[in-house]
Design an enzyme around this catalytic site. Structure first.
Site, PDB file in Angstrom:
ATOM      1  N   LYS A 199       0.805  -1.218   0.000  1.00  0.00           N
ATOM      2  CA  LYS A 199       0.000   0.000   0.000  1.00  0.00           C
ATOM      3  C   LYS A 199       0.836   1.265   0.000  1.00  0.00           C
ATOM      4  CE  LYS A 199      -4.339  -1.791   1.524  1.00  0.00           C
ATOM      5  NZ  LYS A 199      -5.459  -1.809   2.413  1.00  0.00           N
TER       6      LYS A 199
ATOM      7  N   LYS B 233      -5.920 -12.130  -7.330  1.00  0.00           N
ATOM      8  CA  LYS B 233      -7.019 -12.341  -6.368  1.00  0.00           C
ATOM      9  C   LYS B 233      -8.300 -11.654  -6.789  1.00  0.00           C
ATOM     10  CE  LYS B 233      -7.265 -11.570  -2.031  1.00  0.00           C
ATOM     11  NZ  LYS B 233      -7.095 -10.960  -0.714  1.00  0.00           N
TER      12      LYS B 233
ATOM     13  N   LYS C 255     -12.541  -6.388  -4.629  1.00  0.00           N
ATOM     14  CA  LYS C 255     -13.720  -5.540  -4.823  1.00  0.00           C
ATOM     15  C   LYS C 255     -13.401  -4.311  -5.674  1.00  0.00           C
ATOM     16  CE  LYS C 255     -13.236  -3.106  -0.472  1.00  0.00           C
ATOM     17  NZ  LYS C 255     -13.497  -3.239   0.934  1.00  0.00           N
TER      18      LYS C 255
END
Ligand code: TRP
Length: 337
Positions: A120, A202, A205
């Site tokens: 991140k 993966k 969302k």
């Protein structure tokens, strides 16, 4: 009323940051119904963690509406609110207190090595909050406050759980056995649901390609069409076999099938031995759609009754404060505070 019903504690939490996916469901939520039979379960709505992920967009995400959405979803996945504790992290002051105390037992170096932090913070050094860095310490506090024996998480959180174990061991070594050392519970087949059209990555969302991700609240026709378009592998013979290297598409679908049907991968391979991909996909689609329709039906009925959801959280708050304060007090005593 405040007694624990079972001896060992299972703790889990999800951030209320938006729509949950089939990946979240297969990774953790589908096992909650079973886990609550054996453990005293604490289900946390991790809104303090969500502050960190949403940053500037906070107002939009950090709303009581999202918290109630999440509680309704927990119930729809089979969580029994009478015998378990469902609560909102920010309503329990002990979490932030223990977080600070534990930060004294956690090193800069180990937090710097957390994969999620590295990923991140990779793109920009400017926008990195201290909370992104310290996030796993708050997670350790969540877990250790309840003398948790088991934590149900997706694979991406495993490293954070190992950190919680290290902090607990370090603390115990200095002050005696204050904390239970938590163990990780990872769903053996559903832990890695991959993107439907790109099974190398993966299911997420925030994927730009909406066809990669099934949301638990997607319209059922859309779920069917996403599954229909999911990638199967173009090898020959086209057999339903689990081989993530050579057949990542089919293997991903097999994992989803296995965690929903509660069958092992080999049982399913055997069942579809002489079937074509299309018939396997059709049955998978029925399985996924049945489960998602059931969840949605329950979700919309629970979500309508806000007073009921708020009552559950009030009850959960009372219980969570009760247990966590008891444990925090032990830590205070150990530290001579
Ligand atoms: N960090 C978890 C996630 O993003 C959510 C979470 C917060 C959690 N506290 C926890 C999970 C404690 C398990 C245990 O998914």
């Amino acid at each position: 009323m405040l007694e624990l019903k079972k001896k060992s504690v299972m703790f889990t939490g999800i951030q209320p940051t938006g729509s949950l996916t089939l990946g979240n469901y297969c990774g953790t939520m589908c096992s909650w119904g079973n886990l609550q039979k054996y453990y005293q379960c604490f289900f946390c709505v991790a809104d303090l963690h969500a502050l960190m992920s949403t940053g500037k967009k906070r107002a939009k995400y950090h709303s009581s509406k999202k918290i109630l959405d999440m509680v309704a979803l927990y119930l729809s996945c089979g969580v029994d609110p009478e015998n378990n504790v469902i609560f909102v992290q920010s309503q329990i002051h002990t979490h932030s207190q223990l977080y600070w105390l534990l930060s004294n037992f956690c090193y800069f170096g180990e937090l710097s090595r957390m994969t999620q932090f590295k990923q991140k913070s990779k793109h920009s050094q400017v926008d990195i909050n201290l909370s992104l860095f310290c996030y796993p310490v708050l997670m350790a506090a969540d877990i250790l406050l309840y003398q948790t024996s088991y934590v149900s998480v997706g694979l991406d959180q495993k490293q954070h759980l190992e950190l919680a174990q290290n902090i607990a061991r370090r603390f115990n070594k200095l002050y005696g056995g204050i904390f239970t050392i938590p163990r990780v519970l990872i769903n053996p087949t559903g832990f890695r649901v991959m993107a439907l059209q790109d099974p190398q990555k993966k299911m997420s969302k925030s994927d730009a390609n909406v066809n990669n991700t099934i949301f638990l609240l997607d319209d059922i026709n859309i779920v069917r069409s996403k599954l229909k378009r999911s990638l199967t592998d173009s090898d020959f013979p086209a057999q339903v076999i689990y081989d993530p290297q050579r057949k990542p598409g089919v293997s991903n679908l097999l994992s989803i099938f296995s965690s929903l049907a509660e069958k092992t991968i080999s049982q399913i391979e055997l069942e579809f031995k002489d079937h074509q991909y299309s018939s396997f996909k059709q049955q998978l689609s029925d399985l996924v759609c049945d489960r998602i329709s059931m969840i949605q039906k329950l979700y919309f009925s629970f979500r309508k009754d806000e007073d009921y959801l708020i009552d559950i959280l009030k009850f959960g708050k009372k219980k969570a404060i009760h247990y966590s304060t008891e444990n925090l007090y032990k830590v205070f005593k150990a530290l001579d505070l």
